[in-house]
Design a protein around this motif. Structure first.
Motif, PDB file in Angstrom:
ATOM      1  N   PHE A 162       0.829  -1.203   0.000  1.00 49.86           N
ATOM      2  CA  PHE A 162       0.000   0.000   0.000  1.00 49.86           C
ATOM      3  C   PHE A 162       0.863   1.252   0.000  1.00 49.86           C
ATOM      4  O   PHE A 162       0.583   2.209  -0.723  1.00 49.86           O
ATOM      5  CB  PHE A 162      -0.943   0.041   1.198  1.00 49.86           C
ATOM      6  CG  PHE A 162      -1.752   1.307   1.227  1.00 49.86           C
ATOM      7  CD1 PHE A 162      -2.900   1.428   0.459  1.00 49.86           C
ATOM      8  CD2 PHE A 162      -1.331   2.402   1.968  1.00 49.86           C
ATOM      9  CE1 PHE A 162      -3.622   2.616   0.430  1.00 49.86           C
ATOM     10  CE2 PHE A 162      -2.040   3.592   1.955  1.00 49.86           C
ATOM     11  CZ  PHE A 162      -3.189   3.701   1.180  1.00 49.86           C
ATOM     12  N   ARG A 163       1.918   1.279   0.824  1.00 48.46           N
ATOM     13  CA  ARG A 163       2.789   2.456   0.859  1.00 48.46           C
ATOM     14  C   ARG A 163       3.449   2.690  -0.492  1.00 48.46           C
ATOM     15  O   ARG A 163       3.617   3.830  -0.926  1.00 48.46           O
ATOM     16  CB  ARG A 163       3.843   2.305   1.957  1.00 48.46           C
ATOM     17  CG  ARG A 163       3.281   2.362   3.361  1.00 48.46           C
ATOM     18  CD  ARG A 163       4.384   2.577   4.382  1.00 48.46           C
ATOM     19  NE  ARG A 163       5.382   1.519   4.353  1.00 48.46           N
ATOM     20  CZ  ARG A 163       5.294   0.392   5.053  1.00 48.46           C
ATOM     21  NH1 ARG A 163       4.233   0.176   5.822  1.00 48.46           N
ATOM     22  NH2 ARG A 163       6.248  -0.515   4.996  1.00 48.46           N
ATOM     23  N   LEU A 164       3.829   1.607  -1.170  1.00 49.56           N
ATOM     24  CA  LEU A 164       4.421   1.730  -2.489  1.00 49.56           C
ATOM     25  C   LEU A 164       3.417   2.329  -3.469  1.00 49.56           C
ATOM     26  O   LEU A 164       3.729   3.256  -4.228  1.00 49.56           O
ATOM     27  CB  LEU A 164       4.896   0.360  -2.982  1.00 49.56           C
ATOM     28  CG  LEU A 164       5.498   0.283  -4.387  1.00 49.56           C
ATOM     29  CD1 LEU A 164       6.692   1.213  -4.514  1.00 49.56           C
ATOM     30  CD2 LEU A 164       5.895  -1.154  -4.703  1.00 49.56           C
ATOM     31  N   SER A 179      15.919   3.977  -5.445  1.00 51.56           N
ATOM     32  CA  SER A 179      16.452   4.413  -4.155  1.00 51.56           C
ATOM     33  C   SER A 179      15.468   5.328  -3.432  1.00 51.56           C
ATOM     34  O   SER A 179      15.339   5.275  -2.200  1.00 51.56           O
ATOM     35  CB  SER A 179      17.801   5.112  -4.335  1.00 51.56           C
ATOM     36  OG  SER A 179      17.676   6.242  -5.185  1.00 51.56           O
ATOM     37  N   TYR A 180      14.748   6.169  -4.184  1.00 55.32           N
ATOM     38  CA  TYR A 180      13.730   7.025  -3.577  1.00 55.32           C
ATOM     39  C   TYR A 180      12.606   6.164  -3.001  1.00 55.32           C
ATOM     40  O   TYR A 180      12.141   6.389  -1.873  1.00 55.32           O
ATOM     41  CB  TYR A 180      13.171   7.990  -4.610  1.00 55.32           C
ATOM     42  CG  TYR A 180      12.043   8.857  -4.081  1.00 55.32           C
ATOM     43  CD1 TYR A 180      12.305  10.069  -3.456  1.00 55.32           C
ATOM     44  CD2 TYR A 180      10.709   8.441  -4.185  1.00 55.32           C
ATOM     45  CE1 TYR A 180      11.274  10.853  -2.949  1.00 55.32           C
ATOM     46  CE2 TYR A 180       9.672   9.217  -3.682  1.00 55.32           C
ATOM     47  CZ  TYR A 180       9.967  10.414  -3.064  1.00 55.32           C
ATOM     48  OH  TYR A 180       8.943  11.184  -2.564  1.00 55.32           O
ATOM     49  N   LEU A 181      12.163   5.180  -3.760  1.00 58.16           N
ATOM     50  CA  LEU A 181      11.085   4.306  -3.303  1.00 58.16           C
ATOM     51  C   LEU A 181      11.514   3.479  -2.099  1.00 58.16           C
ATOM     52  O   LEU A 181      10.734   3.258  -1.177  1.00 58.16           O
ATOM     53  CB  LEU A 181      10.632   3.397  -4.438  1.00 58.16           C
ATOM     54  CG  LEU A 181       9.924   4.108  -5.604  1.00 58.16           C
ATOM     55  CD1 LEU A 181       9.714   3.141  -6.767  1.00 58.16           C
ATOM     56  CD2 LEU A 181       8.586   4.685  -5.145  1.00 58.16           C
ATOM     57  N   LEU A 182      12.767   3.045  -2.093  1.00 64.47           N
ATOM     58  CA  LEU A 182      13.270   2.266  -0.970  1.00 64.47           C
ATOM     59  C   LEU A 182      13.200   3.079   0.321  1.00 64.47           C
ATOM     60  O   LEU A 182      12.781   2.579   1.368  1.00 64.47           O
ATOM     61  CB  LEU A 182      14.712   1.844  -1.248  1.00 64.47           C
ATOM     62  CG  LEU A 182      15.315   0.751  -0.356  1.00 64.47           C
ATOM     63  CD1 LEU A 182      14.599  -0.568  -0.561  1.00 64.47           C
ATOM     64  CD2 LEU A 182      16.798   0.604  -0.647  1.00 64.47           C
ATOM     65  N   GLN A 183      13.574   4.351   0.238  1.00 63.65           N
ATOM     66  CA  GLN A 183      13.524   5.211   1.422  1.00 63.65           C
ATOM     67  C   GLN A 183      12.093   5.535   1.819  1.00 63.65           C
ATOM     68  O   GLN A 183      11.723   5.496   2.997  1.00 63.65           O
ATOM     69  CB  GLN A 183      14.291   6.511   1.139  1.00 63.65           C
ATOM     70  CG  GLN A 183      14.267   7.523   2.279  1.00 63.65           C
ATOM     71  CD  GLN A 183      14.959   6.998   3.515  1.00 63.65           C
ATOM     72  OE1 GLN A 183      16.080   6.524   3.437  1.00 63.65           O
ATOM     73  NE2 GLN A 183      14.312   7.078   4.665  1.00 63.65           N
ATOM     74  N   ALA A 184      11.251   5.841   0.824  1.00 61.94           N
ATOM     75  CA  ALA A 184       9.875   6.259   1.107  1.00 61.94           C
ATOM     76  C   ALA A 184       9.024   5.120   1.653  1.00 61.94           C
ATOM     77  O   ALA A 184       8.181   5.333   2.531  1.00 61.94           O
ATOM     78  CB  ALA A 184       9.238   6.827  -0.163  1.00 61.94           C
ATOM     79  N   VAL A 185       9.235   3.917   1.157  1.00 59.15           N
ATOM     80  CA  VAL A 185       8.369   2.787   1.518  1.00 59.15           C
ATOM     81  C   VAL A 185       8.913   1.999   2.701  1.00 59.15           C
ATOM     82  O   VAL A 185       8.178   1.659   3.630  1.00 59.15           O
ATOM     83  CB  VAL A 185       8.167   1.861   0.303  1.00 59.15           C
ATOM     84  CG1 VAL A 185       7.333   0.636   0.688  1.00 59.15           C
ATOM     85  CG2 VAL A 185       7.510   2.621  -0.842  1.00 59.15           C
ATOM     86  N   ARG A 195      17.572  -2.627  -5.016  1.00 58.97           N
ATOM     87  CA  ARG A 195      16.979  -2.514  -6.352  1.00 58.97           C
ATOM     88  C   ARG A 195      16.083  -3.711  -6.652  1.00 58.97           C
ATOM     89  O   ARG A 195      14.975  -3.560  -7.188  1.00 58.97           O
ATOM     90  CB  ARG A 195      18.076  -2.407  -7.412  1.00 58.97           C
ATOM     91  CG  ARG A 195      17.544  -2.127  -8.824  1.00 58.97           C
ATOM     92  CD  ARG A 195      18.661  -2.265  -9.854  1.00 58.97           C
ATOM     93  NE  ARG A 195      19.712  -1.302  -9.629  1.00 58.97           N
ATOM     94  CZ  ARG A 195      19.737  -0.075 -10.170  1.00 58.97           C
ATOM     95  NH1 ARG A 195      18.755   0.306 -10.964  1.00 58.97           N
ATOM     96  NH2 ARG A 195      20.741   0.744  -9.935  1.00 58.97           N
ATOM     97  N   GLU A 196      16.546  -4.916  -6.291  1.00 60.02           N
ATOM     98  CA  GLU A 196      15.745  -6.116  -6.525  1.00 60.02           C
ATOM     99  C   GLU A 196      14.506  -6.142  -5.632  1.00 60.02           C
ATOM    100  O   GLU A 196      13.444  -6.624  -6.036  1.00 60.02           O
ATOM    101  CB  GLU A 196      16.594  -7.367  -6.281  1.00 60.02           C
ATOM    102  CG  GLU A 196      17.624  -7.626  -7.358  1.00 60.02           C
ATOM    103  CD  GLU A 196      16.985  -7.763  -8.739  1.00 60.02           C
ATOM    104  OE1 GLU A 196      15.985  -8.501  -8.860  1.00 60.02           O
ATOM    105  OE2 GLU A 196      17.482  -7.137  -9.679  1.00 60.02           O
ATOM    106  N   MET A 197      14.638  -5.613  -4.413  1.00 56.10           N
ATOM    107  CA  MET A 197      13.480  -5.526  -3.527  1.00 56.10           C
ATOM    108  C   MET A 197      12.371  -4.705  -4.170  1.00 56.10           C
ATOM    109  O   MET A 197      11.211  -5.111  -4.203  1.00 56.10           O
ATOM    110  CB  MET A 197      13.874  -4.875  -2.199  1.00 56.10           C
ATOM    111  CG  MET A 197      14.460  -5.809  -1.174  1.00 56.10           C
ATOM    112  SD  MET A 197      14.705  -4.958   0.405  1.00 56.10           S
ATOM    113  CE  MET A 197      13.023  -4.487   0.799  1.00 56.10           C
TER     114      MET A 197
END
Length: 238
Positions: A162-164, A179-185, A195-197
């Motif tokens: 949901f956060r994504l 990298s932005y999505l990794l930090q935000a989510v 990156r694979e996550m």
């Protein structure tokens, strides 16, 4: 009289009693109430009896693996799941995400770091936003209840999914890097295999969003740059 926010309740699942005690103590010092289980079946029964705010789950369990239990819980609940794993390979972390986990910690770890990670996950889970909604095509994202619906039918999403989705939808037609999505989510920029996550999470999210009569494409991949939420889902540019 001002009511206090209830203490979060965590289920700690590991077949090693010492590890269960260490994790439970660390969580309790950060304001959690904890319930313990040493095997998957006991843990499953506890999830049926209690409303947990987070499940701390070891991957390696006797008789039934933590990943199997994670999938079982996810079919029934969107409670955040934090996996404990001795395996540090990217493929193992991806397997955890595919099973429905929201995050993971690799053994050995510092107990306080784990407790703070759990605290952050629960805080994001409890933060239901300001009640606003985002509409993309036939997709309705409700930030207050952390739910998404399509044609009035709720889409089963984990909290990280949901956060994504909410992060992408809050930047329509804007390319967001991994990298932005990794930090935000997930609240981190230091995970190996990040990156694979993100790639795996996007794949799983697409599979849930695009199983629709319109077969609309909501999320476009911009090669070499990142991902973009399409304002008009029938636009299949990538």
């Amino acid at each position: 009289m001002v009511s206090e926010t209830p203490r979060p309740k965590a289920l700690v699942v590991d077949d090693e009693r010492q590890m269960v005690d260490i994790v439970s103590f660390a969580l309790e010092t950060q304001g959690f109430d904890t319930v313990q289980a040493l095997d998957a079946e006991t843990a499953w029964q506890l999830t049926r009896q209690h409303a947990f705010d987070i499940v701390i789950l070891d991957v390696m369990l006797p008789r039934s693996s933590g990943l199997t239990l994670c999938r079982r819980i996810r079919l029934d609940s969107d409670v955040p799941i934090l996996l404990l794993t001795a395996k540090g390979e990217a493929a193992d972390r991806v397997a955890g995400l595919e099973a429905g986990a929201d995050d993971y910690v690799v053994k050995p770890f510092h107990p306080r770091e784990l407790a703070l990670r759990a605290q952050g996950i629960v805080r994001r889970y409890r933060d239901r936003g300001d009640g606003s909604r985002t509409v993309v095509g036939d997709l309705v994202i409700d930030h207050r209840s952390s739910t998404a619906t399509r044609h009035g039918q709720r889409i089963p999403l984990s909290q990280s999914e949901f956060r994504l989705l909410a992060t992408l939808a809050s930047h329509p037609d804007e390319v967001l890097g991994w990298s932005y999505l990794l930090q935000a989510v997930w609240g981190t920029d230091s995970l190996l295999g990040g990156r694979e996550m993100v790639k795996t999470a996007i794949y799983r999210l697409r599979a849930k969003l695009e199983d629709a009569p319109t077969d609309a494409s909501y999320i476009a991949t911009v090669r070499g740059r990142g991902y973009r939420m399409m304002q008009r889902p029938d636009d299949r540019r990538s």
